[in-house]
Design an enzyme around this catalytic site. Structure first.
Site, PDB file in Angstrom:
ATOM      1  N   HIS A   1      50.205 -23.351  10.028  1.00 28.88           N
ATOM      2  CA  HIS A   1      48.987 -22.722   9.530  1.00 28.88           C
ATOM      3  C   HIS A   1      48.058 -23.776   8.921  1.00 28.88           C
ATOM      4  CE1 HIS A   1      51.987 -19.321   9.051  1.00 28.88           C
ATOM      5  NE2 HIS A   1      51.062 -18.763   9.795  1.00 28.88           N
TER       6      HIS A   1
ATOM      7  N   LEU B   1      52.532 -19.263   4.432  1.00 31.62           N
ATOM      8  CA  LEU B   1      51.949 -20.324   5.228  1.00 31.62           C
ATOM      9  C   LEU B   1      52.834 -21.568   5.265  1.00 31.62           C
ATOM     10  CD1 LEU B   1      48.230 -20.068   4.053  1.00 31.62           C
ATOM     11  CD2 LEU B   1      49.413 -18.793   5.865  1.00 31.62           C
ATOM     12  N   HIS B   2      52.820 -22.232   6.415  1.00 33.33           N
ATOM     13  CA  HIS B   2      53.544 -23.481   6.609  1.00 33.33           C
ATOM     14  C   HIS B   2      52.598 -24.512   7.214  1.00 33.33           C
ATOM     15  CE1 HIS B   2      53.637 -22.151  10.753  1.00 33.33           C
ATOM     16  NE2 HIS B   2      54.359 -21.079  10.434  1.00 33.33           N
TER      17      HIS B   2
ATOM     18  N   MET C   1      49.327 -13.977   8.567  1.00 29.42           N
ATOM     19  CA  MET C   1      50.077 -12.968   7.826  1.00 29.42           C
ATOM     20  C   MET C   1      50.718 -13.580   6.574  1.00 29.42           C
ATOM     21  SD  MET C   1      51.672 -10.168  10.399  1.00 29.42           S
ATOM     22  CE  MET C   1      53.085 -11.130  10.953  1.00 29.42           C
TER      23      MET C   1
END
Length: 282
Positions: A37, A33-34, A30
């Site tokens: 992800h 992003l971090h 979704m």
């Protein structure tokens, strides 16, 4: 690395890749992003010739009064991360592209598994997840798809959906990624204040204590759950949604902790609902 916004464009690209004999990996997200992800993208790039990362805040999986409108979004940051890790395209459709008719009546729902745990608090959530993931599988036709184990119930449900509907895709689970203090990475962590973040650390701390109890021979689920509950309830801003120890296939509660189990919890820290877990899959 390209950002693609329409189904037809993605299908055209995939068709060319297939003609060239390329394998394809999909990382459904979704956005916002971090590093968690990022670990999924890295696995996909490592294992496939081409990688598609979807970035879609799916309205179908948000119930009334949930955080659809304020869910964090940053496509510039997302695209920089995906490009740096070797991803090939981001598929970023608008809701109108994914759900062209507001009166569409086709749904995908994994009965039983979807009504437990997070499905009690979020009754429409997993039907929305299954709907959008099945659409992504049909659009991208990946050989492999990558899901983080932080969302363990989601992983189990997607696995079951793939099995039941004969999707020709392998579901690859990826380990939880944590920050230096042990907090499981989540896009929703951005909602937490500094003081709430300190309280949120109790989730992993309680799980680590539970893991030590099990390692030392404790098998009674009720006792382990009680110890987890004490640790979390001792922190400010914390309100437990659930603490469960379940069978990894059925998500049913278990009384004795042996092989193939998951210790799962969902906790409100202030107004932010966080989930965390650890699992024994073999």
């Amino acid at each position: 690395m390209e950002i693609i916004k329409t189904v037809s464009e993605v299908r055209d690209i995939v068709k060319k890749w297939r003609k060239a004999g390329h394998s394809i990996g999909l990382v459904p997200t979704m956005g916002y992003l971090h590093a968690g992800h990022g670990s999924l993208v890295e696995q996909s790039v490592k294992n496939n010739d081409k990688t598609v990362v979807s970035v879609f805040v799916n309205p179908a999986q948000f119930g009334p009064n949930e955080d659809l409108e304020k869910y964090p979004r940053d496509i510039k940051r997302d695209s920089e991360l995906v490009a740096s890790l070797g991803g090939d395209i981001i598929f970023k459709p608008e809701p109108e592209e994914m759900y062209k008719k507001s009166n569409a009546t086709t749904t995908v729902k994994v009965e039983g598994l979807s009504q437990k745990l997070c499905g009690i608090t979020r009754p429409v959530h997993f039907a929305g997840v299954c709907q959008v993931v099945s659409k992504l599988f049909n659009i991208v036709t990946p050989d492999n798809a990558y899901f983080g184990l932080k969302d363990f119930q989601q992983y189990v449900i997607i696995n079951k959906m793939v099995e039941d509907l004969n999707f020709p895709v392998k579901i690859n689970p990826c380990a939880i990624v944590r920050d230096k203090n042990g907090l499981a990475l989540s896009s929703r962590n951005v909602y937490l204040t500094d003081e709430e973040t300190k309280s949120a650390l109790s989730l992993n701390q309680s799980l680590q204590y539970a893991k030590s109890l099990i390692s030392s021979g404790e098998k009674k689920a009720f006792f382990i759950i009680d110890e987890i509950t004490k640790i979390i309830n001792n922190m400010p801003y914390s309100k437990i949604d659930y603490v469960k120890i379940v069978d990894i296939d059925t998500l049913d509660d278990i009384d004795i902790v042996e092989k193939k189990y998951a210790v799962l919890l969902a906790v409100y820290i202030g107004k932010t609902r966080l989930i965390d877990n650890f699992t024994e899959l073999s």
